[in-house]
Design an enzyme around this catalytic site. Sequence first.
Site, mmCIF file in Angstrom:
data_model
loop_
_atom_site.group_PDB
_atom_site.id
_atom_site.type_symbol
_atom_site.label_atom_id
_atom_site.label_comp_id
_atom_site.label_asym_id
_atom_site.label_seq_id
_atom_site.Cartn_x
_atom_site.Cartn_y
_atom_site.Cartn_z
ATOM 1 N N HIS A 94 -2.404 -4.012 -4.807
ATOM 2 C CA HIS A 94 -2.089 -4.044 -4.323
ATOM 3 C C HIS A 94 -0.355 -4.416 -4.640
ATOM 4 C CE1 HIS A 94 0.374 -4.037 -0.070
ATOM 5 N NE2 HIS A 94 1.200 -4.144 -0.635
ATOM 6 N N GLU A 95 0.119 -5.272 -5.233
ATOM 7 C CA GLU A 95 1.458 -4.475 -5.908
ATOM 8 C C GLU A 95 1.683 -4.327 -7.059
ATOM 9 O OE1 GLU A 95 3.227 -6.403 -4.210
ATOM 10 O OE2 GLU A 95 2.304 -7.937 -2.734
ATOM 11 N N HIS A 98 2.349 -0.537 -5.654
ATOM 12 C CA HIS A 98 3.924 -0.436 -5.760
ATOM 13 C C HIS A 98 4.618 -0.586 -6.590
ATOM 14 C CE1 HIS A 98 4.260 -1.733 -1.530
ATOM 15 N NE2 HIS A 98 3.586 -3.095 -1.650
#
Length: 228
Positions: A94-95, A98
């Site tokens: 998920h990070e 980004h």
Amino acid sequence: MFITLGVVLLLIIIFGPQLWTRMIFRRYKTHIEELPGTGGELASHLLKNLHIDEAEVEETTKNNDHYSPEEKMVRLSPDIYAGKSLTAVVIAAHEVGHALQDKLDYPPLRLRGRVARYAAIAEKTASILLITFPFVSLLTKLPLVGALMLLAGITILILPVVFNLITLPVEIDASFNRALPILIEGRYIPESAIPIARKILTAAALTYLAASLASLLNFYRWITFLRR
């Protein structure tokens, strides 16, 4: 009676997602030896595989997993960085999602960054303005001064609301348009774990939904207070 029920409902809406998220993260935090690597190793691998050469991964001592567009840094908490669990690899992906948004110059991420610079300071400033404006107006005997401070306070108080409303689609995109397809297409998790990955990502997104609701409630609370 109805007021009590309303308060209880608001507490459930705001704090319920946070409690559920913690429960989900803990449930799938179990070490799985069959996974090819830790969350930190996966994040480093994905950055290299996606040609995001300007970004790096580091372990942070704080329990705050995030990506910093300014420093081009994926920061993972110890449990995620060194963890070999579904929670660890999903949150790490998920990070990286980004970081991928940053590389592709994703407009909502850019907008969130600009708003974030002012939102935290704005909320504190707004509280001070809203509390002191009656006294300033009384001391100066200029109602216009108080009216201007009131307008400034309400305007500034909107910023945290805007920030949280912008954050929610950014997080959803990083989860379901970036991280999940990467995990599935790269076969970084077994097929049987895909529903669990969706559940973890949904739980993470709900925390931002709760933050949005909390900021809206805070704004409504101030408006109700000032109408008295």
